[in-house]
Design an enzyme around this catalytic site. Structure first.
Site, PDB file in Angstrom:
ATOM      1  N   MET A 163      -2.280  39.228  22.579  1.00  0.00           N
ATOM      2  CA  MET A 163      -1.292  38.216  22.936  1.00  0.00           C
ATOM      3  C   MET A 163      -0.486  37.905  21.686  1.00  0.00           C
ATOM      4  SD  MET A 163      -1.954  34.572  24.823  1.00  0.00           S
ATOM      5  CE  MET A 163      -3.231  34.044  23.691  1.00  0.00           C
ATOM      6  N   ARG A 296      -7.949  30.128  26.593  1.00  0.00           N
ATOM      7  CA  ARG A 296      -8.436  28.798  26.218  1.00  0.00           C
ATOM      8  C   ARG A 296      -9.841  28.546  26.746  1.00  0.00           C
ATOM      9  NH1 ARG A 296      -2.645  25.507  26.802  1.00  0.00           N
ATOM     10  NH2 ARG A 296      -1.954  26.038  24.692  1.00  0.00           N
ATOM     11  N   TYR A 440      -7.038  28.015  17.051  1.00  0.00           N
ATOM     12  CA  TYR A 440      -6.228  28.991  17.789  1.00  0.00           C
ATOM     13  C   TYR A 440      -6.220  28.729  19.289  1.00  0.00           C
ATOM     14  CZ  TYR A 440     -10.491  32.091  18.037  1.00  0.00           C
ATOM     15  OH  TYR A 440     -11.727  32.650  18.221  1.00  0.00           O
ATOM     16  N   GLU A 441      -5.294  29.419  19.959  1.00  0.00           N
ATOM     17  CA  GLU A 441      -5.007  29.212  21.386  1.00  0.00           C
ATOM     18  C   GLU A 441      -4.610  27.769  21.687  1.00  0.00           C
ATOM     19  OE1 GLU A 441      -4.514  31.801  22.687  1.00  0.00           O
ATOM     20  OE2 GLU A 441      -5.764  33.183  21.569  1.00  0.00           O
ATOM     21  N   GLY A 442      -3.885  27.168  20.766  1.00  0.00           N
ATOM     22  CA  GLY A 442      -3.452  25.793  20.912  1.00  0.00           C
ATOM     23  C   GLY A 442      -4.405  24.867  20.194  1.00  0.00           C
TER      24      GLY A 442
END
Length: 598
Positions: A163, A296, A440-442
């Site tokens: 991603m 997530r 990571y991932e927000g």
């Protein structure tokens, strides 16, 4: 070397006795998930994690990844063979669509397996981790030709996925991205730009790497409205879908990181690379969020996974390490000192980690189950309710389990005292590895803002009201059950605090948005305490019923469940009051200092 035993029995207890997955046997993805099959899958996954992945965890951390002169990357020694065992065992295809070579089992089982793999070797588990998200994005938004080209190889594990969102100047605010997509006369696009922090962006474990890249088509609108998604493979597939010529992309560097050293986190350079549009033009964020929601939930499970292996090693050390005497009198009078597990403060740390691990596992598995039901439930209202749960709980699972996972890794390290700071024991690696899950991932602050700013009000608050009703119904239904009074009273108090916090936000956030921002992290953790508490209520009820029915021949397991549930309700659920107090304080004192005073 650290030890690890996959929590197969605990996972089965949740699946069978709390979630009762057998009642969904009428649905296609659950039809083959009989109790015997599920047990066999989890036991075999546990063996792979314990015997193949775990022995490479410390060596992979020490060796790290190597970038060669041609820009290719070599994973640590042994990783290639271990990934081959993972791939050939069909673990990546477990919940894949049978139309493209998958086994068609519930994603719920993939979530359970991913915990085992991430506990044993988080770096190695990273390589196939985003492939599931790539599969979901292509399956939902890709063309028939893209599905035929990419899905079979991704599901098989011959190819892996990535991603590509973040750029040096652009993280959370994706509207700032600069990567360009120039249309080509053959319908493809030439992708040019740089992406950073790309997990498994380049490696030698798979035949091909399929990059999903956000970029702006020339002439598209500024901001997030002009972003599209492209599939950009490392090697261009030929007409038969086989690996062909090298694409115009390369790994410019491997990031030097605090942890997960065995995972190749890459700077990716796209120099006119050939890409194909996935889904609609300028609708790339919608397609990418399909992938991000998968990621997530996986990261939330990662936080749980590191917490679990840290706990297992801390508990083993506490049973063996002799220091001092018990405050209530010697417990091992024939030895020079008692094991430190007898000391209340060591028990505080171990019980805190254990309670969060077991409750968090149940919450993560229930959320994964809701993901399955949102797709396959026969009734539209059931699919809607499951989808509502997924949307509401995704930021909670990601944010809470990773925040607590890191705190638990530090707590487990503390059990070891000075030895926890020494590399050979492995505890400091768990702390370093766990830290990235909060970022990571927000980043978790973004998860909290997503929960407060978007998820609560979605569909008129339908999801959160359904959650309140679900927890309230459990408390009411079991109010007169004396064996569960300790659960229902504490859970009801926590629910009341959560409802008050929600009402406070409704009354104070719209007029003053800083109130929402100031409250968001406390609200997320307050929500997490109640959500995990609700799962503990269900586990306590199931354990009590099992004890009355013979406990499946293992009363000690059920008694331990009840004891841990009581600890959670006595010692952890009261934290909801502190979160409510901070939320209700508003943003004034937090925002009082001028920026230049910092």
């Amino acid at each position: 070397m650290p030890v690890y035993r996959a929590p197969v029995e605990d996972t089965l207890f949740v699946l069978n006795n709390v979630l009762d997955i057998g009642r969904h046997a009428n649905l296609p993805v659950f039809a083959e998930a009989s109790p015997d099959v599920v047990r066999a899958i989890l036991e075999e996954a546990g063996r792979l994690a314990e015997e193949v992945l775990l022995p490479l965890n410390q060596s992979g951390d020490r060796q790290g990844c190597r970038r060669l002169e041609d820009g290719s990357v070599r994973a640590p020694d042994g990783f290639r063979e271990a990934y081959a065992a993972y791939r050939d065992g069909g673990w990546g295809s477990l919940s894949g669509d049978p139309a493209f070579g998958g086994q068609g089992l519930p994603h719920l089982l993939s979530a359970a397996v991913s915990e085992f793999m991430s506990s044993a070797n988080m770096s190695l588990a990273m390589y196939p981790s985003l492939t599931a998200g790539a599969i979901a994005a292509i399956r939902q938004h890709g063309s028939d030709a893209q599905k035929a080209t990419y899905l079979p190889k991704l599901i098989e594990g011959r190819w892996t996925g990535t991603m590509n969102l973040t750029e040096p100047h652009c993280g959370t605010d994706l509207g700032l991205l600069r990567t360009r997509a120039a249309p080509h006369e053959d319908g493809t696009y030439r992708i040019t730009g740089q992406k950073i922090f790309i997990s498994a962006g380049e490696h030698d474990l798979a035949e091909n790497i399929v990059h999903l890249v956000l970029a702006r088509i020339d002439g598209a609108a500024a901001g997030t409205k002009g972003i599209s998604l492209f599939v950009v493979p490392k090697f261009l597939p030929d007409a038969e879908g086989r690996v062909g010529a090298r694409n115009g992309l390369s790994c410019g560097a491997i990031e030097e990181k605090m942890g997960i050293h065995g995972s190749a986190t890459c700077v990716m350079n796209y120099d006119g690379a050939t890409g194909w549009l996935v889904g609609e033009r300028d609708k790339g964020l919608r397609a990418m969020f399909t992938m991000m929601n998968e990621a997530r939930l996986f990261v939330g499970v990662q936080g749980l996974a590191v917490s679990e292996i840290a706990y297992q090693n801390a508990a083993a050390y506490a049973r063996d390490r002799l220091q001092g005497r018990s405050l209530s009198g010697a417990k091992a009078p024939d030895r020079p000192a008692d094991p430190i597990v007898v000391h209340p403060d060591v028990r505080r740390m171990l019980m805190t980690i254990r309670a969060l691990n077991e409750g968090g596992r149940a919450l993560a598995l229930r959320t994964a189950l809701m993901g399955d039901l949102s797709q396959v439930a026969e009734d539209e209202l059931q699919r809607q309710a499951a989808d509502d749960w997924m949307g509401l709980m995704t930021p909670v699972v990601k944010g809470v389990l990773t925040d607590k996972g890191f705190e638990n890794a530090v707590m487990a390290q503390q059990v070891f005292g000075g030895h926890g700071y020494i590399v050979e024991w492995g505890m400091e690696q768990f702390v370093r590895d766990a830290r990235i899950t909060q970022i990571y991932e927000g980043a978790n602050g973004i998860q909290a803002l997503d929960l407060v700013g978007r998820k609560l009000a979605l569909n008129g608050g339908r999801a959160v009201q359904a959650f309140f009703a679900d927890v309230g119904a459990f408390c009411e239904e079991n109010r007169t059950n004396e064996a569960l009074t300790f659960c229902t009273k504490a859970l009801k108090k926590g629910l009341n605090d959560l409802q008050q916090a929600t009402l406070w936000l409704m009354n104070n956030a719209l007029a003053k948005p800083d109130n929402a921002g100031a409250a968001s992290t406390d609200y997320m953790h307050l929500f997490g305490l109640v959500a995990i508490g609700a799962m503990w209520g269900q586990m306590a009820k199931a354990a009590h019923e099992k004890l009355a029915d013979g406990a499946d021949g293992d009363p000690a397991f059920m008694e331990a469940k009840l004891a841990t549930a009581r600890f959670y309700m006595d010692r952890m659920m009261p934290e909801t009051a502190a979160h409510l107090a901070r939320i209700s304080a508003g943003a004034d004192s937090l925002m009082a200092l001028p920026a230049e005073a910092f």
